[in-house]
Design a protein around this motif. Structure first.
Motif, short mmCIF file in Angstrom:
data_model
loop_
_atom_site.label_atom_id
_atom_site.label_comp_id
_atom_site.label_asym_id
_atom_site.label_seq_id
_atom_site.Cartn_x
_atom_site.Cartn_y
_atom_site.Cartn_z
N TYR A 266 0.85 -1.19 0.00
CA TYR A 266 0.00 0.00 0.00
C TYR A 266 0.88 1.24 0.00
O TYR A 266 1.78 1.40 0.82
N SER A 267 0.63 2.13 -0.95
CA SER A 267 1.35 3.40 -1.05
C SER A 267 2.85 3.20 -1.30
O SER A 267 3.65 4.10 -1.04
N SER A 268 3.25 2.04 -1.84
CA SER A 268 4.67 1.83 -2.12
C SER A 268 5.14 2.67 -3.30
O SER A 268 6.28 3.16 -3.31
N GLY A 269 4.28 2.86 -4.29
CA GLY A 269 4.65 3.73 -5.41
C GLY A 269 4.94 5.14 -4.95
O GLY A 269 6.01 5.70 -5.25
N PRO A 270 4.02 5.76 -4.20
CA PRO A 270 4.30 7.10 -3.66
C PRO A 270 5.55 7.14 -2.79
O PRO A 270 6.27 8.14 -2.77
N ARG A 271 5.84 6.05 -2.04
CA ARG A 271 7.05 6.05 -1.21
C ARG A 271 8.29 6.13 -2.10
O ARG A 271 9.29 6.74 -1.72
N GLY A 272 8.24 5.52 -3.29
CA GLY A 272 9.35 5.65 -4.22
C GLY A 272 9.58 7.11 -4.58
O GLY A 272 10.73 7.58 -4.63
N GLY A 273 8.50 7.83 -4.85
CA GLY A 273 8.62 9.25 -5.13
C GLY A 273 9.21 10.01 -3.96
O GLY A 273 10.00 10.95 -4.14
N MET A 274 8.86 9.61 -2.74
CA MET A 274 9.38 10.31 -1.57
C MET A 274 10.86 10.02 -1.34
O MET A 274 11.59 10.87 -0.83
N GLU A 275 11.30 8.81 -1.69
CA GLU A 275 12.73 8.52 -1.60
C GLU A 275 13.51 9.42 -2.57
O GLU A 275 14.57 9.95 -2.23
N GLY A 482 12.90 7.03 -8.02
CA GLY A 482 13.17 7.10 -6.59
C GLY A 482 13.39 5.74 -5.95
O GLY A 482 14.07 5.64 -4.93
N ILE A 483 12.81 4.70 -6.55
CA ILE A 483 13.04 3.34 -6.03
C ILE A 483 14.53 3.02 -6.06
O ILE A 483 15.02 2.21 -5.27
N GLY A 484 15.25 3.68 -6.96
CA GLY A 484 16.69 3.43 -7.10
C GLY A 484 17.51 3.87 -5.91
O GLY A 484 18.72 3.63 -5.87
N PHE A 485 16.90 4.53 -4.92
CA PHE A 485 17.60 4.91 -3.70
C PHE A 485 17.35 3.92 -2.56
O PHE A 485 17.78 4.16 -1.43
N SER A 486 16.66 2.83 -2.85
CA SER A 486 16.30 1.88 -1.79
C SER A 486 17.29 0.74 -1.69
O SER A 486 18.03 0.43 -2.63
N ASP A 487 17.30 0.10 -0.54
CA ASP A 487 18.10 -1.10 -0.28
C ASP A 487 17.17 -2.29 -0.05
O ASP A 487 15.96 -2.13 0.12
#
Length: 665
Positions: A266-275, A482-487
């Motif tokens: 839930y809301s994982s797409g928006p979290r990518g934008g926030m990263e 933004g997902i590209g900043f995740s681990d």
């Protein structure tokens, strides 16, 4: 440069290809980070089979990278594929999901769920009459028999999935005992068996109502997520992909499909934008960055302040508190594909959306509803020849017919007045959501991204009283980028059996063992992971999180711990993976922007509205430092932005765009 591939200027670095995919309700975005180059593309979402748009998007991405559709070469040279989706968010916004039944015990009642803060509208939409509370005085066989009868009642009322939740400190034992009996009576291998979710297996949360609502959300999202993600993973394996599909989650981390629970999507797409927004704010020094990610179905709103993404320990889902931390992102039901309707002589926009099937009327796929995309086309802002990189032909006549039928006719407005009314309602809906979410301060910068974010960002900023807007170079696929900043990582928790150092040591052993096994399943040794410990304290004052540095309870916590307080240890284990990076700068030497064409656009409002030939600036054709003043149209392959009178733009060496109110320069 080929505008259909829309390759950003060199700016990012990574050891190997990284593919990031953000699946939205209308469009699916793909971003390929290949060393210091970034390729991106879009494809229409296929709601009947989400794996179809996933593979179609990967084929299009291969064409942008190689010039030919060599999907095998792309996948075999890729280090990781990270995927996020707004399908869960959209499903809850539009209330599209399975019919849930809730079986409650231990004194927990339907009224308690219904009376939870924010649940007044959700309860009838997701649960309704499909809730049964067992008599708290029952035990043993009498309780089991009552539960069996309740399951039959819920099934007869139409429930297709079941949540079982008991209240009180003995909830885990009570749910486990009932699970054994129910699975004997309703074995899962039988046709028509009800899938059952027992809340203690999902979350370690002493708040019974919050834990139950978390399970309700998870059960609501699970069927669609399970079907799609395993189907997508199966198809990728058939293409001999070397790395597993990683699901980007709403906690900012990613993990394999088999290790992901539905509510975390839930809301994982928006979290990518926030990263991505956090990286943007840090790089450019924006002290307060308010974000609007405008997609087809929703506008996702977040805030980065002081370099930190606003989040809550018990995140809110559709206004109801859940058991898990969540990035504080609000999904307003206003997007590029939101439906306009006239109700009681008032123009309403959203939350219903036409999605990608049939899509806006101008797509020519059978849609007849009027959307903002149709209005922008009718108002001249969009050009059928260049929209979507020229890959999607849009039809002005269909847009006109929809706007006349759904808006102009009912309100007695001509075409231009109808377009103005639609834009005003759309902007007002977004601006009110932004202001209600975070308020506006003098140091607020607005970040506009998503396929529809830049459209009329100047007008949204004017509505808010904001004088600075940043549009990232990869705005149209910014959540994917933004997902590209995740681990890769996971979070684990365990209650302390006693509120002392011995209890902490016991919990530490439990979470460490779970983390080691889980990260081994992600292909990482626990010794190579970054471990962060914290204590969650729940007492009469509420719930708070305290960082933990050593193996003993912090002195300040030990001294101020209230009687009856509940401590839970949290461990976050992270396996670092290659990240993207940002390199651009604003404020360098100014160069006049180049305009090789004009576009006739409806500008102004009310009696002063007119159609004017505005200079058209192609983003890809501009040198670093390019600047110009509005009114004008700024466009690249996947987004269009109207620069209003009194505003100017600057494009830096990385392709990021800064819009400034000229009166405050």
């Amino acid at each position: 440069m080929n505008p259909t591939s829309a390759e950003a200027r060199p700016r990012r670095g990574a050891r190997g290809k990284l593919i990031n995919i953000d699946n939205g309700g209308t469009l699916t975005d793909i971003c390929v980070i290949d060393g210091d180059r970034v390729h991106r593309t879009k494809t229409l979402t296929t709601p009947h089979d989400l794996s179809a748009c996933l593979l179609d998007g990967l084929r299009k991405a291969a064409r942008t990278v190689y010039g030919t559709e060599d999907l095998q070469a792309l996948l075999l040279s890729t280090e990781s594929i990270r995927y996020s989706t707004t399908q869960g968010t959209n499903a809850l916004v539009e209330r599209k999901g399975p019919r849930l039944g809730v079986l409650l015990g231990g004194g927990l009642t339907p009224k308690a769920l219904r009376d939870a803060e924010g649940a007044a509208e959700l309860y009838p939409a997701l649960i309704g009459v499909r809730a049964v509370a067992l008599d708290a005085a029952l035990g043993g066989e009498a309780l089991e028999e009552a539960a069996i009868q309740a399951v039959n009642t819920l099934a007869a009322s139409g429930a297709s999935r079941l949540i079982v939740s008991f209240a009180g400190p003995g909830r885990e034992a009570a749910e486990a005992a009932l699970k054994r009996r129910l699975l004997r009576t309703f074995p899962p291998h039988l046709l028509g068996a009800l899938p059952m979710l027992f809340t203690h297996e999902l979350a370690d949360d002493a708040d019974d109502v919050r834990r139950t609502w978390t399970a309700v959300f998870n059960a609501f999202l699970h069927p669609a997520m399970e079907h799609f993600l395993y189907n997508a993973e199966h198809k990728l394996r058939g293409l001999h992909v070397q790395s597993p599909l990683l699901v980007f989650r709403n906690d900012g981390l990613a993990g394999r499909v088999a290790k992901t629970i539905a509510v975390k999507t839930y809301s994982s797409g928006p979290r990518g934008g926030m990263e991505g927004a956090r990286a943007l704010a840090s790089h450019y020094g924006f002290s307060r960055l308010l974000t609007m990610d405008v997609g087809g179905t929703t506008t996702d709103i977040g805030l980065v302040e002081g370099g930190v993404v606003r989040a809550t320990a018990q995140g809110s889902i559709e206004g109801v508190q859940s058991s898990f931390p969540l990035c504080d992102v609000v999904s307003a039901g206003v997007g590029g594909s939101s439906i306009f309707r006239v109700e009681r002589e008032r123009l309403q926009v959203g939350p219903q959306s036409v999605g990608s099937a049939p899509g806006p009327a101008c797509f020519g796929l059978g849609g007849r509803e009027a959307t903002m995309t149709d209005a922008f086309l009718l108002g001249g802002l969009l050009d059928p020849a260049s929209y979507f990189g020229g890959d999607l032909k849009i039809d002005v006549d269909r847009a006109r017919a929809a706007v006349r039928e759904q808006v102009g006719g009912p309100l007695g407005l001509d075409d231009d007045a109808a377009v103005q009314a639609m834009e005003a309602a759309w902007v007002r809906g977004i601006a009110e959501s932004l202001r209600g979410f975070a308020g506006i301060t003098p140091d607020t910068t607005l970040a506009a991204f998503g396929g529809a974010g830049p459209f009329v960002a100047c007008r949204v900023a004017d509505e808010l009283g904001v004088s600075r807007v940043v549009i990232p170079a990869l705005a149209a696929v910014f959540s994917a980028y933004g997902i590209g900043f995740s681990d890769v990582g996971h979070q684990f928790s365990a209650p302390l059996p006693a509120n002392d150092d011995d209890g902490l040591a016991t919990a530490m052993l439990q979470v460490f063992d779970r983390a080691a096994r889980s990260m081994f399943g992600e292909g990482a040794s626990i010794e190579d992971c970054r471990l962060t410990y914290a204590l969650e304290v729940a007492d009469g004052a509420g719930t708070r999180t305290v960082p933990l540095q050593g193996t003993a309870l912090p002195a300040e916590l030990r001294q101020g711990l209230a009687a009856g307080a509940r401590l839970s240890l949290q461990l976050t284990a992270v396996k670092p993976v290659p990240h993207a990076s940002i390199t651009g700068r604003f404020g360098g030497a100014a160069v006049p922007a180049f305009s090789g064409a004009t576009r006739t656009v409806l500008v102004g409002s009310g009696a002063g509205a007119r159609r004017a030939a505005l200079p058209l600036y192609r983003v890809e054709a501009q040198p670093p430092g390019a600047q110009a003043a509005g009114p004008a149209v700024l466009e690249e392959a996947f987004f269009t932005c109207r620069i209003d009178d009194g505003w100017r733009f600057e494009i830096n060496d990385a392709g990021d765009i800064l819009l400034s109110k000229e009166t405050t320069r």
